[in-house]
Write a protein that holds these residues in place. Structure first.
Motif, short mmCIF file in Angstrom:
data_model
loop_
_atom_site.label_atom_id
_atom_site.label_comp_id
_atom_site.label_asym_id
_atom_site.label_seq_id
_atom_site.Cartn_x
_atom_site.Cartn_y
_atom_site.Cartn_z
N GLU A 6 59.56 -11.38 45.73
CA GLU A 6 60.41 -11.57 44.57
C GLU A 6 61.44 -10.43 44.47
O GLU A 6 61.16 -9.30 44.87
N SER A 7 62.59 -10.75 43.91
CA SER A 7 63.61 -9.75 43.64
C SER A 7 64.46 -10.22 42.47
O SER A 7 64.36 -11.39 42.05
N GLY A 8 65.27 -9.31 41.95
CA GLY A 8 66.18 -9.68 40.88
C GLY A 8 65.76 -9.27 39.49
O GLY A 8 66.49 -9.46 38.53
N GLY A 9 64.57 -8.72 39.37
CA GLY A 9 64.13 -8.26 38.06
C GLY A 9 64.88 -7.02 37.63
O GLY A 9 65.66 -6.44 38.38
N ALA A 37 55.26 -17.76 37.69
CA ALA A 37 54.38 -17.42 36.58
C ALA A 37 54.73 -16.02 36.10
O ALA A 37 55.40 -15.27 36.81
N ARG A 38 54.28 -15.69 34.91
CA ARG A 38 54.53 -14.35 34.39
C ARG A 38 53.31 -13.84 33.64
O ARG A 38 52.50 -14.63 33.15
N THR A 91 59.76 -10.44 28.35
CA THR A 91 59.37 -9.24 29.10
C THR A 91 58.00 -9.47 29.73
O THR A 91 57.03 -9.80 29.05
N ALA A 92 57.95 -9.33 31.06
CA ALA A 92 56.71 -9.60 31.80
C ALA A 92 56.93 -9.27 33.27
O ALA A 92 58.05 -9.04 33.72
N LEU A 93 55.84 -9.27 33.98
CA LEU A 93 55.87 -9.23 35.44
C LEU A 93 55.92 -10.68 35.92
O LEU A 93 55.05 -11.48 35.55
N TYR A 94 56.95 -10.99 36.68
CA TYR A 94 57.15 -12.37 37.14
C TYR A 94 56.74 -12.50 38.60
O TYR A 94 57.14 -11.71 39.46
N TYR A 95 55.95 -13.54 38.85
CA TYR A 95 55.44 -13.81 40.19
C TYR A 95 55.92 -15.17 40.66
O TYR A 95 55.91 -16.14 39.89
N TRP A 111 50.28 -15.67 46.45
CA TRP A 111 51.11 -15.07 45.40
C TRP A 111 52.01 -13.99 45.99
O TRP A 111 51.65 -13.33 46.96
N GLY A 112 53.17 -13.82 45.35
CA GLY A 112 54.00 -12.67 45.66
C GLY A 112 53.50 -11.44 44.92
O GLY A 112 52.51 -11.50 44.19
N GLN A 113 54.23 -10.32 45.09
CA GLN A 113 53.79 -9.07 44.48
C GLN A 113 54.34 -8.87 43.08
O GLN A 113 53.88 -7.99 42.35
N GLY A 114 55.32 -9.66 42.69
CA GLY A 114 55.85 -9.61 41.34
C GLY A 114 57.11 -8.77 41.21
O GLY A 114 57.34 -7.85 41.99
N THR A 115 57.92 -9.11 40.21
CA THR A 115 59.10 -8.33 39.87
C THR A 115 59.15 -8.20 38.35
O THR A 115 58.92 -9.17 37.63
#
Length: 121
Positions: A6-9, A37-38, A91-95, A111-115
């Motif tokens: 993921e990117s763009g956060g 998901a977040r 506001t959250a960690l988005y996966y 799952w990805g690692q999150g952004t």
């Protein structure tokens, strides 16, 4: 092996926009659904959106409907989540994740690692 990045956060003001990207590798991308998901601090995981393998069907949680748009480019092995009219509660960690099948309702197997997305003035 399967990878989802993921990117763009980042930080956005209320009412602002961000576009998240999920770059995938290690599997036949065009054959599988991709959900987003977040997880907000102190809260459980929430599936906010999903897209089936060919992009013809999408899902949005009520909390983001009308503000978020999911899309995919199978030629680039990438899924996007365009987030508009952002609110502090976004506001959250988005996966991003990989569905086990082509339907966005399928269970998740990677799952990805999150952004991190932070919405604040």
């Amino acid at each position: 092996q399967v990878q989802l990045v993921e990117s763009g956060g980042g930080l956005a003001q209320p009412g602002g926009s961000l576009r998240l990207s999920c770059a995938a590798s290690g599997f036949t991308f065009s054959s599988y659904a991709i959900p987003w998901a977040r997880q907000a601090p102190g809260k459980g995981l929430e599936c906010v959106s999903g897209i089936n393998s060919d992009g013809s069907d999408t899902y949005y949680a009520d909390s983001v409907k009308g503000r978020f748009t999911i899309s995919r480019d199978n030629a680039k092995n990438t899924v996007y989540l365009q987030m508009n009219s952002l609110k502090p509660e976004d506001t959250a960690l988005y996966y991003c994740a990989k569905g086990r099948y082509s339907d966005y309702e399928s269970e998740i197997d990677y799952w990805g690692q999150g952004t991190q997305v932070t919405v604040s003035s």
